[in-house]
Structure formats: structure tokens, C-alpha cells
Design a protein around this motif. Structure first.
Motif, PDB file in Angstrom:
ATOM      1  N   ASP A 263      55.284  -6.747 -10.925  1.00 61.59           N
ATOM      2  CA  ASP A 263      54.982  -5.332 -11.186  1.00 61.59           C
ATOM      3  C   ASP A 263      54.836  -5.051 -12.680  1.00 61.59           C
ATOM      4  OD1 ASP A 263      54.827  -4.575  -8.532  1.00 61.59           O
ATOM      5  OD2 ASP A 263      56.925  -3.956  -8.424  1.00 61.59           O
ATOM      6  N   ASP A 264      55.667  -5.701 -13.494  1.00 59.75           N
ATOM      7  CA  ASP A 264      55.553  -5.531 -14.946  1.00 59.75           C
ATOM      8  C   ASP A 264      54.224  -6.081 -15.456  1.00 59.75           C
ATOM      9  OD1 ASP A 264      57.994  -4.261 -15.161  1.00 59.75           O
ATOM     10  OD2 ASP A 264      59.088  -6.111 -15.666  1.00 59.75           O
ATOM     11  N   ARG A 265      53.777  -7.197 -14.886  1.00 64.19           N
ATOM     12  CA  ARG A 265      52.487  -7.762 -15.292  1.00 64.19           C
ATOM     13  C   ARG A 265      51.347  -6.827 -14.919  1.00 64.19           C
ATOM     14  NH1 ARG A 265      51.252 -14.029 -14.936  1.00 64.19           N
ATOM     15  NH2 ARG A 265      49.668 -13.331 -16.403  1.00 64.19           N
ATOM     16  N   ILE A 266      51.453  -6.196 -13.760  1.00 63.69           N
ATOM     17  CA  ILE A 266      50.407  -5.249 -13.349  1.00 63.69           C
ATOM     18  C   ILE A 266      50.401  -4.042 -14.284  1.00 63.69           C
ATOM     19  CG2 ILE A 266      49.759  -3.614 -11.519  1.00 63.69           C
ATOM     20  CD1 ILE A 266      50.578  -5.880  -9.532  1.00 63.69           C
ATOM     21  N   GLN A 267      51.573  -3.537 -14.626  1.00 63.92           N
ATOM     22  CA  GLN A 267      51.627  -2.399 -15.548  1.00 63.92           C
ATOM     23  C   GLN A 267      51.113  -2.780 -16.939  1.00 63.92           C
ATOM     24  OE1 GLN A 267      52.051   0.785 -14.696  1.00 63.92           O
ATOM     25  NE2 GLN A 267      52.058  -0.137 -12.660  1.00 63.92           N
ATOM     26  N   ASP A 268      51.374  -4.002 -17.367  1.00 65.66           N
ATOM     27  CA  ASP A 268      50.829  -4.489 -18.631  1.00 65.66           C
ATOM     28  C   ASP A 268      49.303  -4.522 -18.554  1.00 65.66           C
ATOM     29  OD1 ASP A 268      51.159  -5.965 -21.286  1.00 65.66           O
ATOM     30  OD2 ASP A 268      49.996  -7.409 -20.105  1.00 65.66           O
ATOM     31  N   LEU A 269      48.791  -4.965 -17.435  1.00 68.12           N
ATOM     32  CA  LEU A 269      47.344  -5.000 -17.228  1.00 68.12           C
ATOM     33  C   LEU A 269      46.752  -3.593 -17.213  1.00 68.12           C
ATOM     34  CD1 LEU A 269      44.854  -6.684 -16.724  1.00 68.12           C
ATOM     35  CD2 LEU A 269      45.558  -6.935 -14.340  1.00 68.12           C
ATOM     36  N   VAL A 270      47.436  -2.659 -16.574  1.00 66.70           N
ATOM     37  CA  VAL A 270      46.991  -1.259 -16.574  1.00 66.70           C
ATOM     38  C   VAL A 270      46.900  -0.739 -18.003  1.00 66.70           C
ATOM     39  CG1 VAL A 270      47.621   1.108 -15.932  1.00 66.70           C
ATOM     40  CG2 VAL A 270      47.838  -0.729 -14.256  1.00 66.70           C
ATOM     41  N   ARG A 271      47.941  -0.991 -18.804  1.00 67.46           N
ATOM     42  CA  ARG A 271      47.918  -0.536 -20.201  1.00 67.46           C
ATOM     43  C   ARG A 271      46.728  -1.114 -20.959  1.00 67.46           C
ATOM     44  NH1 ARG A 271      53.393  -1.144 -19.418  1.00 67.46           N
ATOM     45  NH2 ARG A 271      53.418  -3.236 -20.299  1.00 67.46           N
ATOM     46  N   GLY A 272      46.434  -2.384 -20.740  1.00 67.62           N
ATOM     47  CA  GLY A 272      45.307  -3.011 -21.412  1.00 67.62           C
ATOM     48  C   GLY A 272      43.971  -2.432 -20.973  1.00 67.62           C
TER      49      GLY A 272
ATOM     50  N   ALA B 211      36.110  -6.910 -15.585  1.00 68.01           N
ATOM     51  CA  ALA B 211      36.524  -8.268 -15.229  1.00 68.01           C
ATOM     52  C   ALA B 211      36.925  -9.046 -16.478  1.00 68.01           C
ATOM     53  CB  ALA B 211      35.400  -8.984 -14.486  1.00 68.01           C
ATOM     54  N   ASP B 212      36.116  -8.969 -17.526  1.00 63.84           N
ATOM     55  CA  ASP B 212      36.410  -9.713 -18.747  1.00 63.84           C
ATOM     56  C   ASP B 212      37.703  -9.241 -19.407  1.00 63.84           C
ATOM     57  OD1 ASP B 212      34.106 -11.167 -18.325  1.00 63.84           O
ATOM     58  OD2 ASP B 212      32.909 -10.006 -19.746  1.00 63.84           O
ATOM     59  N   VAL B 213      37.857  -7.928 -19.529  1.00 64.48           N
ATOM     60  CA  VAL B 213      39.070  -7.377 -20.144  1.00 64.48           C
ATOM     61  C   VAL B 213      40.287  -7.705 -19.285  1.00 64.48           C
ATOM     62  CG1 VAL B 213      40.280  -5.228 -20.741  1.00 64.48           C
ATOM     63  CG2 VAL B 213      37.891  -5.555 -21.413  1.00 64.48           C
ATOM     64  N   GLY B 214      40.168  -7.529 -17.978  1.00 67.52           N
ATOM     65  CA  GLY B 214      41.285  -7.799 -17.081  1.00 67.52           C
ATOM     66  C   GLY B 214      41.727  -9.256 -17.117  1.00 67.52           C
ATOM     67  N   LEU B 215      40.762 -10.164 -17.071  1.00 65.86           N
ATOM     68  CA  LEU B 215      41.105 -11.586 -17.101  1.00 65.86           C
ATOM     69  C   LEU B 215      41.701 -11.995 -18.445  1.00 65.86           C
ATOM     70  CD1 LEU B 215      38.040 -12.992 -15.168  1.00 65.86           C
ATOM     71  CD2 LEU B 215      40.428 -13.006 -14.412  1.00 65.86           C
ATOM     72  N   ARG B 216      41.137 -11.495 -19.513  1.00 66.13           N
ATOM     73  CA  ARG B 216      41.666 -11.822 -20.842  1.00 66.13           C
ATOM     74  C   ARG B 216      43.098 -11.299 -20.985  1.00 66.13           C
ATOM     75  NH1 ARG B 216      37.562 -10.258 -23.539  1.00 66.13           N
ATOM     76  NH2 ARG B 216      38.264  -8.133 -23.879  1.00 66.13           N
ATOM     77  N   ARG B 217      43.333 -10.085 -20.536  1.00 68.52           N
ATOM     78  CA  ARG B 217      44.671  -9.494 -20.627  1.00 68.52           C
ATOM     79  C   ARG B 217      45.662 -10.274 -19.766  1.00 68.52           C
ATOM     80  NH1 ARG B 217      47.039  -5.205 -23.750  1.00 68.52           N
ATOM     81  NH2 ARG B 217      48.919  -4.622 -22.658  1.00 68.52           N
ATOM     82  N   TRP B 218      45.251 -10.636 -18.558  1.00 69.84           N
ATOM     83  CA  TRP B 218      46.119 -11.380 -17.647  1.00 69.84           C
ATOM     84  C   TRP B 218      46.530 -12.712 -18.271  1.00 69.84           C
ATOM     85  CZ3 TRP B 218      48.667 -10.134 -13.347  1.00 69.84           C
ATOM     86  CH2 TRP B 218      49.233 -11.171 -12.601  1.00 69.84           C
ATOM     87  N   ARG B 219      45.570 -13.394 -18.865  1.00 67.76           N
ATOM     88  CA  ARG B 219      45.836 -14.728 -19.400  1.00 67.76           C
ATOM     89  C   ARG B 219      46.571 -14.714 -20.735  1.00 67.76           C
ATOM     90  NH1 ARG B 219      40.183 -16.593 -17.222  1.00 67.76           N
ATOM     91  NH2 ARG B 219      40.875 -17.512 -15.257  1.00 67.76           N
ATOM     92  N   SER B 220      46.594 -13.596 -21.419  1.00 65.51           N
ATOM     93  CA  SER B 220      47.239 -13.540 -22.736  1.00 65.51           C
ATOM     94  C   SER B 220      48.661 -13.003 -22.677  1.00 65.51           C
ATOM     95  CB  SER B 220      46.398 -12.689 -23.691  1.00 65.51           C
ATOM     96  OG  SER B 220      46.408 -11.329 -23.297  1.00 65.51           O
ATOM     97  N   VAL B 221      49.207 -12.843 -21.497  1.00 67.54           N
ATOM     98  CA  VAL B 221      50.527 -12.235 -21.353  1.00 67.54           C
ATOM     99  C   VAL B 221      51.608 -13.037 -22.085  1.00 67.54           C
ATOM    100  CG1 VAL B 221      51.149 -13.310 -19.140  1.00 67.54           C
ATOM    101  CG2 VAL B 221      52.056 -11.059 -19.725  1.00 67.54           C
ATOM    102  N   ALA B 222      51.542 -14.356 -22.045  1.00 64.88           N
ATOM    103  CA  ALA B 222      52.571 -15.173 -22.707  1.00 64.88           C
ATOM    104  C   ALA B 222      52.508 -14.997 -24.220  1.00 64.88           C
ATOM    105  CB  ALA B 222      52.394 -16.642 -22.336  1.00 64.88           C
ATOM    106  N   ARG B 223      51.317 -14.912 -24.769  1.00 60.34           N
ATOM    107  CA  ARG B 223      51.173 -14.724 -26.214  1.00 60.34           C
ATOM    108  C   ARG B 223      51.712 -13.364 -26.646  1.00 60.34           C
ATOM    109  NH1 ARG B 223      47.443 -12.012 -28.738  1.00 60.34           N
ATOM    110  NH2 ARG B 223      45.978 -12.075 -27.008  1.00 60.34           N
ATOM    111  N   ARG B 224      51.474 -12.350 -25.827  1.00 66.71           N
ATOM    112  CA  ARG B 224      51.892 -10.994 -26.197  1.00 66.71           C
ATOM    113  C   ARG B 224      53.362 -10.723 -25.919  1.00 66.71           C
ATOM    114  NH1 ARG B 224      49.928  -7.915 -23.003  1.00 66.71           N
ATOM    115  NH2 ARG B 224      48.793  -9.331 -21.679  1.00 66.71           N
TER     116      ARG B 224
END
Length: 99
Positions: free
Chosen positions: A55-64, A33-46
Motif C-alpha cells: 500500500d505504501d508503494r502504491i501511495q508513493d506511485l500516486v504521489r509521483g 506508463a513511462d512515469v509509472g514504471l520509472r517511479r515503481w522501479r526507482s523506489v529503492a533509490r528514493r
């Protein structure tokens, strides 16, 4: 991170585990949960100003998630589908709470 979002993600992970998904084992759910939420919220910075499709956001989350939980990412193989289920659960919670 809001506690409501985290609690909703934790419930979604528990449901996935109950449905037979092997990734969100109870001992890993808080960290997932912590890793997933942090990754989801940091997408703009990355990704800067680049707007990702859902779908791209989900794949980014999978990679994280894979990077955080798998020591050898090259050997994940078919288990990546289970990480996709986890990523979709996190994304569903986050998109419903962001509205």
C-alpha cells in the motif's frame, strides 16, 4: 524497462479508460506508463533500505503520478482516487512480472 511490462501497463491503462477512469486518456497513456514504471522501479533509490508495504508503494506511485501530471497538486482533490486506480494497475502488472 522491458517492453513486455510496458505493453502490459499500456493494456491495463486502456482497460481503465474503457471502464470510465478519466486519468488514462489515450493521449496520456504512454507518458503515464513511462512515469509509472520509472517511479515503481526507482523506489529503492528514493527510499533507501526502508522496505515499503504494498500500500505504501502504491501511495508513493500516486504521489509521483500526481507530481508529473498535475500542475497544482493541492487542487487534485477527489481525482486522486483515479490516480490510485492507475497506480494499482501499474503495481499489479509490476508485481506479476517481478515474480
Amino acid at each position: 524497462m522491458t517492453e513486455q511490462a510496458r505493453a502490459a501497463v499500456m493494456r491495463a491503462l486502456a482497460d481503465l479508460w474503457a471502464d470510465g477512469c478519466p486519468v488514462p486518456a489515450p493521449e496520456w497513456q504512454e507518458r503515464l506508463a513511462d512515469v509509472g514504471l520509472r517511479r515503481w522501479r526507482s523506489v529503492a533509490r528514493r527510499h533507501g533500505q526502508r522496505r515499503l508495504s504494498p500500500d505504501d508503494r502504491i501511495q508513493d506511485l500516486v504521489r509521483g503520478l500526481v507530481a508529473a501530471f498535475e500542475p497544482d497538486r493541492a487542487r487534485v482533490g477527489p481525482l486522486v482516487r483515479d490516480y490510485e486506480c492507475v497506480a494499482r494497475a501499474v503495481a499489479e502488472v509490476m508485481t506479476s512480472t517481478e515474480r
